[in-house]
Design a protein around this motif. Structure first.
Motif, PDB file in Angstrom:
ATOM      1  N   ARG B  12       0.836  -1.210   0.000  1.00 38.13           N
ATOM      2  CA  ARG B  12       0.000   0.000   0.000  1.00 38.13           C
ATOM      3  C   ARG B  12       0.876   1.269   0.000  1.00 38.13           C
ATOM      4  O   ARG B  12       0.650   2.185  -0.774  1.00 38.13           O
ATOM      5  CB  ARG B  12      -0.914  -0.003   1.224  1.00 38.13           C
ATOM      6  N   GLU B  13       1.890   1.236   0.869  1.00 38.19           N
ATOM      7  CA  GLU B  13       2.804   2.389   0.977  1.00 38.19           C
ATOM      8  C   GLU B  13       3.532   2.619  -0.359  1.00 38.19           C
ATOM      9  O   GLU B  13       3.632   3.755  -0.831  1.00 38.19           O
ATOM     10  CB  GLU B  13       3.806   2.043   2.086  1.00 38.19           C
ATOM     11  N   SER B  22      -3.163   2.473  -8.494  1.00 35.62           N
ATOM     12  CA  SER B  22      -4.356   1.792  -7.978  1.00 35.62           C
ATOM     13  C   SER B  22      -4.102   0.293  -7.809  1.00 35.62           C
ATOM     14  O   SER B  22      -3.166  -0.264  -8.407  1.00 35.62           O
ATOM     15  CB  SER B  22      -5.530   1.992  -8.936  1.00 35.62           C
ATOM     16  N   GLN B  23      -4.937  -0.322  -6.999  1.00 35.43           N
ATOM     17  CA  GLN B  23      -4.826  -1.781  -6.815  1.00 35.43           C
ATOM     18  C   GLN B  23      -5.086  -2.492  -8.146  1.00 35.43           C
ATOM     19  O   GLN B  23      -4.438  -3.487  -8.462  1.00 35.43           O
ATOM     20  CB  GLN B  23      -5.853  -2.246  -5.768  1.00 35.43           C
ATOM     21  N   GLN B  35      -8.848  -8.278  -6.273  1.00 31.57           N
ATOM     22  CA  GLN B  35      -9.173  -8.851  -4.957  1.00 31.57           C
ATOM     23  C   GLN B  35      -7.979  -9.590  -4.367  1.00 31.57           C
ATOM     24  O   GLN B  35      -7.821  -9.639  -3.146  1.00 31.57           O
ATOM     25  CB  GLN B  35     -10.372  -9.802  -5.082  1.00 31.57           C
ATOM     26  N   THR B  36      -7.144 -10.143  -5.222  1.00 35.12           N
ATOM     27  CA  THR B  36      -5.942 -10.826  -4.718  1.00 35.12           C
ATOM     28  C   THR B  36      -4.958  -9.804  -4.157  1.00 35.12           C
ATOM     29  O   THR B  36      -4.334 -10.040  -3.116  1.00 35.12           O
ATOM     30  CB  THR B  36      -5.319 -11.690  -5.835  1.00 35.12           C
ATOM     31  N   ILE B  37      -4.844  -8.653  -4.824  1.00 35.74           N
ATOM     32  CA  ILE B  37      -3.978  -7.583  -4.291  1.00 35.74           C
ATOM     33  C   ILE B  37      -4.507  -7.125  -2.928  1.00 35.74           C
ATOM     34  O   ILE B  37      -3.740  -6.946  -1.979  1.00 35.74           O
ATOM     35  CB  ILE B  37      -3.911  -6.374  -5.273  1.00 35.74           C
ATOM     36  N   ILE B  38      -5.838  -6.971  -2.841  1.00 36.80           N
ATOM     37  CA  ILE B  38      -6.438  -6.558  -1.560  1.00 36.80           C
ATOM     38  C   ILE B  38      -6.110  -7.600  -0.484  1.00 36.80           C
ATOM     39  O   ILE B  38      -5.716  -7.258   0.631  1.00 36.80           O
ATOM     40  CB  ILE B  38      -7.975  -6.398  -1.710  1.00 36.80           C
ATOM     41  N   PRO B  47       1.511 -14.168  -1.423  1.00 26.64           N
ATOM     42  CA  PRO B  47       1.642 -14.438  -2.858  1.00 26.64           C
ATOM     43  C   PRO B  47       2.709 -15.485  -3.140  1.00 26.64           C
ATOM     44  O   PRO B  47       3.584 -15.743  -2.311  1.00 26.64           O
ATOM     45  CB  PRO B  47       2.044 -13.080  -3.430  1.00 26.64           C
ATOM     46  N   SER B  48       2.624 -16.058  -4.335  1.00 23.85           N
ATOM     47  CA  SER B  48       3.663 -16.999  -4.757  1.00 23.85           C
ATOM     48  C   SER B  48       4.969 -16.209  -4.908  1.00 23.85           C
ATOM     49  O   SER B  48       4.958 -14.980  -5.030  1.00 23.85           O
ATOM     50  CB  SER B  48       3.285 -17.631  -6.097  1.00 23.85           C
ATOM     51  N   LEU B  49       6.067 -16.951  -4.946  1.00 22.63           N
ATOM     52  CA  LEU B  49       7.376 -16.305  -5.102  1.00 22.63           C
ATOM     53  C   LEU B  49       7.419 -15.505  -6.412  1.00 22.63           C
ATOM     54  O   LEU B  49       7.933 -14.394  -6.470  1.00 22.63           O
ATOM     55  CB  LEU B  49       8.458 -17.390  -5.082  1.00 22.63           C
TER      56      LEU B  49
END
Lengths: 149, 75
Positions: B12-13, B22-23, B35-38, B47-49
């Motif tokens: 977010r930062e 934006s997301q 939604q995955t970013i959220i 998240p995966s590597l």
């Protein structure tokens, strides 16, 4: 967040899981209602009517296809996008867990047959076990989308 | 809620530092849904590597400047 906003921000696959769970729960309740009312009228467990079961499955497939198409029309980009890594994990976990539900429900049906030797009831219980397994898969998906993987 | 993974992140930062990205834009850049970013930002999903590297590349920084580890230290 208001319910309408929450639905708008919901992942496409979660929306489809809600729709499918609702259709299947409604379908299972209707099937249960038909079997219990027919059994009450006959004074014994109603026999399976294969034609009815086939028509019933076809109707559920048509209803789900119509609702899925409507959902896809509302968000075509999301609908056409392949599942991402998180969605694939959710699908795998929900499918895995629901297989245990099917096995347990089928074992319950077999146990009932072993105790009562009611073949008609065995048919209905196995059919409901399959529906229960599908419902469980969508419910697990919704839970994983909302609680986190 | 499911137990949060011991992985923290500064996504977010970093989005804010990159012109308020934006997301959705970040999601599109790394090939996942918004939604995955959220879920990643909220610590509900690790998240995966591959996705972690993709995110760090989007912000032109090192992996360890995006993600941190709050689990037990190395023995």
């Amino acid at each position: 967040m208001s319910p309408s906003l929450a639905i708008r921000h919901m992942p496409f696959r979660e929306k489809t899981a809600w729709v499918m769970a609702a259709i299947l729960i409604g379908g299972a309740a209707f099937y249960l209602y038909l079997v219990t009312s027919a059994s009450r009228a006959l004074g014994q467990t109603a026999p399976p009517i294969i034609g009815f079961v086939i028509a019933y499955v076809v109707l559920i497939v048509i209803a789900s296809m119509a609702l899925m198409s409507a959902l896809a029309a509302l968000s075509p980009r999301e609908a056409n996008a392949p599942a991402d890594e998180r969605e694939r994990i959710i699908g795998d976990k929900a499918g895995n867990w629901s297989s245990y539900v099917i096995v347990l429900a089928a074992l319950g049906a077999l146990w009932h047959y072993a105790m009562k030797q009611d073949g008609n009831m065995l048919f209905h219980l196995v059919f409901l076990s399959l529906m229960l397994g599908q419902i469980a898969e969508y419910v697990f998906q919704i839970a994983l989308y909302r609680r986190g993987v | 809620m499911a137990k949060a993974p011991p992985i923290t992140n500064r996504i977010r930062e970093l989005r804010e530092q990159h012109g308020g990205m934006s997301q959705s834009a970040l999601a599109e850049a790394i090939g996942v849904t918004r939604q995955t970013i959220i879920a990643i930002e909220l610590g509900k999903y690790s998240p995966s590597l591959e996705s972690a590297f993709r995110i760090s590349r989007v912000f032109a920084t090192d992996l360890e400047r995006v993600f941190g580890w709050e689990g037990p230290p190395k023995r």
